[in-house]
Scaffold this active site. Structure first.
Site, mmCIF file in Angstrom:
data_model
loop_
_atom_site.group_PDB
_atom_site.id
_atom_site.type_symbol
_atom_site.label_atom_id
_atom_site.label_comp_id
_atom_site.label_asym_id
_atom_site.label_seq_id
_atom_site.Cartn_x
_atom_site.Cartn_y
_atom_site.Cartn_z
ATOM 1 N N SER A 60 9.157 6.081 -0.344
ATOM 2 C CA SER A 60 8.500 5.208 -1.323
ATOM 3 C C SER A 60 8.816 5.642 -2.751
ATOM 4 C CB SER A 60 6.985 5.234 -1.118
ATOM 5 O OG SER A 60 6.657 4.911 0.210
HETATM 6 N N1 SAH Z 1 5.445 7.787 3.622
HETATM 7 C C1 SAH Z 1 6.882 7.663 3.733
HETATM 8 C C2 SAH Z 1 7.311 6.228 3.579
HETATM 9 C C3 SAH Z 1 8.264 5.855 4.657
HETATM 10 S S1 SAH Z 1 8.610 4.151 4.879
HETATM 11 C C4 SAH Z 1 7.587 8.586 2.763
HETATM 12 O O1 SAH Z 1 6.919 9.204 1.933
HETATM 13 O O2 SAH Z 1 8.803 8.746 2.859
HETATM 14 C C5 SAH Z 1 7.505 3.699 6.167
HETATM 15 C C6 SAH Z 1 7.624 4.419 7.481
HETATM 16 O O3 SAH Z 1 6.695 3.797 8.364
HETATM 17 C C7 SAH Z 1 8.968 4.332 8.156
HETATM 18 O O4 SAH Z 1 9.437 5.620 8.419
HETATM 19 C C8 SAH Z 1 8.700 3.579 9.453
HETATM 20 O O5 SAH Z 1 9.456 4.020 10.546
HETATM 21 C C9 SAH Z 1 7.229 3.871 9.662
HETATM 22 N N2 SAH Z 1 6.526 2.941 10.543
HETATM 23 C C10 SAH Z 1 6.659 1.598 10.648
HETATM 24 N N3 SAH Z 1 5.852 1.113 11.600
HETATM 25 C C11 SAH Z 1 5.184 2.187 12.117
HETATM 26 C C12 SAH Z 1 4.200 2.348 13.139
HETATM 27 N N4 SAH Z 1 3.731 1.325 13.851
HETATM 28 N N5 SAH Z 1 3.733 3.595 13.385
HETATM 29 C C13 SAH Z 1 4.190 4.673 12.700
HETATM 30 N N6 SAH Z 1 5.110 4.571 11.730
HETATM 31 C C14 SAH Z 1 5.602 3.356 11.433
#
Ligand code: SAH
Length: 210
Positions: A60
């Site tokens: 993000s």
């Molecule tokens: N907090 C992260 C943001 C990553 S983007 C950071 O600081 O880098 C969002 C993430 O949510 C992705 O890695 C994606 O795989 C995950 N995601 C999407 N759907 C999900 C679910 N149902 N359960 C767990 N993770 C999920």
């Protein structure tokens, strides 16, 4: 480009955009975001932008990480936080500097492995993680004082929300693709109150594991 000066400049930029929580700014100035992205992108780690982390996902934007973190800490520091969407691990690492316990769930095994390696290397000992579909939460460790969801969906499952204690809070991007809003919700004795924190753009919160 990956130096303390680069982090300081990022903090100045966030302040100029109206982020003022000194606790959050101090941590953003300390956590080495360049270690949460691929080496080829390290030189861009302190730009205020989301970056690809592989498998179609993104780390993000720092502004959004700071905004969500400040929204979580606004009334009181939650003792136990559940994050859905570990991704690179950066948001969890920021939180781990500010709250006693972070629990984080990621559906993509490969991303979780990389994030865990970073937590180990950087010595963050108060982060627990699991590979699972975050829509079901983490029942064994519930209740949580706060929930942070870093992927977007129209609405959150009642079962997930039920794992947040009364008086607890949730911050999540909600709404259809292209029209997501960051929502801060507080769980009262008879339901959730909602506050709109503005438009955001997140990858989708999907179902199932990879
Ligand atoms: N907090 C992260 C943001 C990553 S983007 C950071 O600081 O880098 C969002 C993430 O949510 C992705 O890695 C994606 O795989 C995950 N995601 C999407 N759907 C999900 C679910 N149902 N359960 C767990 N993770 C999920």
């Amino acid at each position: 480009m990956t130096s303390q000066r680069a982090r300081d400049r990022l903090v100045e930029r966030l302040k100029a955009q109206g982020l003022s929580d000194p606790r959050v700014l101090e941590v953003i100035g300390r956590v080495p975001r360049h270690l949460f992205v691929d080496e080829a992108l390290a030189s861009r780690a302190y730009e205020d932008t989301a970056l690809p982390i592989g498998l179609g996902q993104t780390i993000s934007q720092p502004y959004v990480v700071a905004l969500m973190t400040a929204a979580l800490l606004r009334d009181r520091v939650p003792a136990k936080v559940l994050e859905i969407g570990t991704g690179s691990g950066y948001q969890a690492a920021v939180l781990a500097q500010l709250v006693p316990e972070v629990h984080t769930v990621e559906r993509i095994d490969e991303l979780l492995r990389q994030a865990r390696k970073r937590f180990r290397q950087l010595g963050y000992k108060n982060i627990r993680s699991k590979h699972d579909d975050g829509n079901i939460g983490w029942r064994e460790h519930a209740p949580f004082d706060a929930l942070i969801v870093t992927a977007a969906r129209e609405s959150l499952d009642p079962d997930l929300l039920s794992q947040i204690a009364v008086g607890g809070i949730a911050v999540a991007p909600l709404g259809p693709a292209g029209q997501q809003t960051l929502i801060r919700m507080v769980r009262g004795t008879d339901g959730w109150s909602r506050e709109n924190l503005g438009a955001v753009s997140f990858v989708p919160l999907v179902r199932g594991v990879l």
